[in-house]
Write an enzyme that holds these catalytic residues in place. Structure first.
Site, PDB file in Angstrom:
ATOM      1  N   CYS A  27      40.354  41.319  43.753  1.00  0.00           N
ATOM      2  CA  CYS A  27      40.146  42.360  44.915  1.00  0.00           C
ATOM      3  C   CYS A  27      40.721  43.428  44.559  1.00  0.00           C
ATOM      4  CB  CYS A  27      40.501  41.545  46.398  1.00  0.00           C
ATOM      5  SG  CYS A  27      39.609  40.177  46.831  1.00  0.00           S
ATOM      6  N   HIS A  32      42.640  46.628  50.410  1.00  0.00           N
ATOM      7  CA  HIS A  32      43.627  46.109  49.881  1.00  0.00           C
ATOM      8  C   HIS A  32      44.637  46.966  49.091  1.00  0.00           C
ATOM      9  CE1 HIS A  32      44.903  41.613  48.298  1.00  0.00           C
ATOM     10  NE2 HIS A  32      45.700  42.375  48.540  1.00  0.00           N
ATOM     11  N   HIS A  38      33.984  42.026  43.219  1.00  0.00           N
ATOM     12  CA  HIS A  38      33.676  41.054  42.297  1.00  0.00           C
ATOM     13  C   HIS A  38      32.672  39.867  42.722  1.00  0.00           C
ATOM     14  CE1 HIS A  38      36.233  38.557  44.738  1.00  0.00           C
ATOM     15  NE2 HIS A  38      37.150  39.656  44.521  1.00  0.00           N
TER      16      HIS A  38
END
Length: 516
Positions: A52, A102, A291
Site C-alpha cells: 500500500c 497511508h 496494487h
C-alpha cells in the site's frame, strides 16, 4: 481553456484481472464498466511497489520508491518530498483527501489543503519489518486467517471506514458545487475495499451464486518448485500452518467479488453526484488501485509479489467531454500519473518540476497521437522477503530480480500465466541481458540492501522507545476526537490488523486455528 477538476478514485488491493472491464466473466461491476466505456483503459498498467504505502507515495511523487526511500509500509514520506498536490497548488488548485492514503510520519497533509477523515492504518513505525528475523516476520500480523475466515458479515471495520468516506465525499462535492468562487480542485476518494480480510455484506454476497464462483486458473505450485520470493511469502503467510481447502478458496473469492461490487456501487453513486451537481462536464476522472490481489492463484494470496494478479492494476482515465473510450495496451505504471495530471492541470504547458520524474505523460497514448515508453518498473522490500527485489516489464517480457537469488523471465504474450521461466535459456539471452541492464541501471542492490537494514533498525528503535503501547504518539490525522484510537493503530498480531479487524467484524467469527 478552463482547467479541469481532477477526481482520483482509488480502490485498495483490486486486481485488474478481477474486473469485467478487463475481461472477468463473473464479477459484477456495471458502474466501472460504464466508466471504462468513456475512458482510456490501460490494459497493462502496473503499480510501482506491490504493497500500500510505497505504491501511493510513488504515484503521488512521480518517483520510483527507492529514490524516496519508500522501503515498506512503515516508511516515512518526508515533508521535503514534493508531491503532485504541491505542484497543483502552485497552479491554483485546491486539494482534498477523502479516505485512505497511508501516509507515515508527522506530515499527514503533504500538500493537501484538507483531509475529511482519518486514515485506516498506522501513521507511525508500527509496521517496520525486520529482515534479520527471516521471512516469517510479519509486523502487521498478516496470515491466511483472512482466507479461512472469509464469508458474509453484517458489518466490518472496512465497511465502517468506506461508508464514512463515501458520505464525506458526497458532501464535499455538494459543497464545491455550491461555491461560485471555487478554484479547480483535485480530490482523492480512496476506499479500503476490496482489501482482505474477505468479508462482504449479505447484500453484496448475494449478488453471486456460490456455484458460479470460479476457482484459480493456476493450481498451487509445489513447494520444491517455488522461486525464492514465492517461498519466502509461503513462509510469511503461514501456508504451512493453515490448511486452505477448495471451500475456503471459493468463499474468499466469493467475498472478494462482493467487495468489488460494493466499491462499484460507491463509484456509481459518486458519478451520479458529479452529474447532479454539473461537475462531471469539467472533471477529469481517474480510477485505479494501489496494487492487486493474488486471490489463490499459484496457491498465493494478497500482494507482495510481481506476478500479474498482484502487480497489475486497473487504470482508467476519463477526460472531460470524452464520450468514447479507448483501449491502450502499451505498458505503463502508476508513476506516470503525476506527469499526466500535471500536464492536464497546466493545459499542456507543464510546470517546472524539482528534480527528475520517473514517469512519462500518458496523454499521447490517451489521444492516440503518440507512443509511450512501454516500460514499467516495480520494487519490493517490505516484510515477507529478505533482500531487495525488482521487476521490469518492457513490451512482452517481464524480468524479475531477487538479490542474491535466481532471476525469472516471462514472455507474457506466449505465457500469460507465467508458468515458464525463460531465464538462462540461450534463445532469450539477449532479451534477458537487456532487461537486466535496464533493471540495474539506476538501482544498486548491494547499496539498497545495506540502506534498508539500517533504516529498519533505526525506525524500530524509535518505535520501541516512543512510549508504551496505547500511549504512543502515532501521528494519526485527527478529524474526530477519538481518531488516534479508531481503526488500525498498532503492530503485530496481538494488536495489529488481524486482531482489530476481527474484533470489529459483526457477527464475530473466532480466529481460525493454526495447525499444531
Amino acid at each position: 481553456m478552463k482547467r479541469p477538476n481532477i477526481l482520483l478514485l482509488m480502490a485498495d488491493q483490486m486486481a485488474a484481472s478481477a474486473l469485467p472491464a478487463y475481461g472477468h466473466e463473473v464479477v459484477k461491476a456495471p458502474n466501472l464498466e460504464r466508466l471504462a466505456e468513456r475512458s482510456a483503459v490501460f490494459t497493462s498498467a502496473y503499480c510501482n511497489f506491490p504493497i500500500c504505502a510505497p505504491s501511493r507515495y510513488s504515484m503521488l511523487s512521480g518517483r520510483l520508491p527507492h529514490s524516496i526511500e519508500a522501503w515498506d509500509n512503515a516508511a516515512e514520506l518526508t515533508a521535503s518530498t514534493p508531491l503532485l498536490t504541491h505542484y497543483l497548488k502552485s497552479l491554483g488548485y485546491r486539494s482534498i483527501l477523502c479516505g485512505k492514503m497511508h501516509f507515515v510520519g508527522p506530515d499527514q497533509l503533504h500538500g493537501f489543503d484538507e483531509r475529511l477523515i482519518t486514515d485506516i492504518y498506522p501513521a507511525d513505525f508500527a509496521w517496520v519489518p525486520d529482515w534479520t528475523e527471516g521471512p516469517r516476520n510479519a509486523p502487521s500480523g498478516v496470515s491466511l486467517r483472512g482466507v479461512l475466515e472469509a464469508g458474509e458479515c453484517v458489518r466490518s471495520l472496512q465497511i465502517d471506514y468506506d461508508d464514512e468516506t463515501e458520505h464525506l465525499a458526497h458532501q464535499k462535492l455538494f459543497d464545491l458545487a455550491r461555491d461560485p468562487q471555487r478554484p479547480p480542485f483535485f480530490m482523492a476518494v480512496s476506499f479500503s475495499h476490496p482489501h482482505s480480510p474477505f468479508t462482504a455484506s449479505s447484500e453484496h454476497w448475494n449478488r453471486y451464486r456460490h456455484e458460479d464462483i470460479d476457482l484459480p486458473r493456476v493450481s498451487p505450485i509445489p513447494f520444491d518448485e517455488l522461486d525464492v520470493h514465492s517461498l519466502w511469502l509461503y513462509q510469511q503467510h503461514g501456508r504451512d500452518r493453515f490448511e486452505v481447502t477448495e471451500a475456503h478458496v471459493r468463499n474468499a473469492r466469493h467475498a472478494y467479488y462482493g467487495m468489488i461490487s460494493y466499491v462499484d456501487d460507491k463509484v456509481g453513486r459518486i458519478m451520479k453526484t458529479l452529474h447532479d451537481t454539473g461537475l462531471d462536464g469539467d472533471t477529469l476522472i481517474v480510477f485505479t488501485s494501489d496494487h492487486g490481489e493474488m486471490l489463490g492463484e499459484r496457491g498465493m494470496w494478497y500482494k507482495q509479489t510481481f506476478f500479474e494478479d498482484s502487480a497489475r492494476v486497473p487504470l482508467m482515465i476519463r477526460e472531460p467531454g470524452n464520450a468514447r473510450g479507448r483501449r491502450v495496451d502499451s505498458v505503463v505504471s502508476l508513476v506516470d500519473l503525476f506527469p499526466t495530471l500535471l500536464a492536464a492541470a497546466s493545459d499542456g504547458a507543464g510546470t517546472n518540476v524539482v528534480g527528475k520524474l520517473d514517469g512519462a505523460s500518458l496523454d499521447p497514448l490517451m489521444t492516440g497521437r503518440g507512443a509511450g515508453s512501454d516500460i514499467a518498473i516495480s520494487e519490493y522490500s517490505d516484510m515477507g522477503v529478505c533482500a531487495p527485489c525488482r521487476m521490469v516489464r518492457r513490451g512482452r517480457f517481464k524480468y524479475i530480480y531477487t538479490h542474491g537469488h535466481e532471476a525469472q523471465l516471462f514472455d507474457l504474450e506466449a505465457d500469460p500465466l507465467e508458468l515458464r521461466n525463460l531465464s538462462g535459456e540461450a534463445a532469450h539471452a539477449a532479451d534477458e541481458e537487456s532487461l537486466r541492464a535496464r533493471l540495474l541501471q539506476d538501482w544498486d542492490p548491494d547499496r539498497m540492501h545495506a540502506r534498508i537494514l539500517e533504516s529498519q533498525a533505526a525506525r524500530r528503535l524509535i518505535y520501541e522507545t516512543s512510549g508504551k503501547p496505547g500511549a504512543r504518539n502515532n501521528w494519526s490525522y485527527i478529524v474526530r476526537p477519538d481518531d488516534a484510537r479508531r481503526f488500525v493503530r498498532g503492530g503485530g498480531d496481538a494488536e495489529g490488523t488481524v486482531a482489530v479487524k476481527g474484533r470489529a467484524r459483526f457477527p464475530y467469527v473466532p480466529p481460525a486455528p493454526a495447525k499444531g
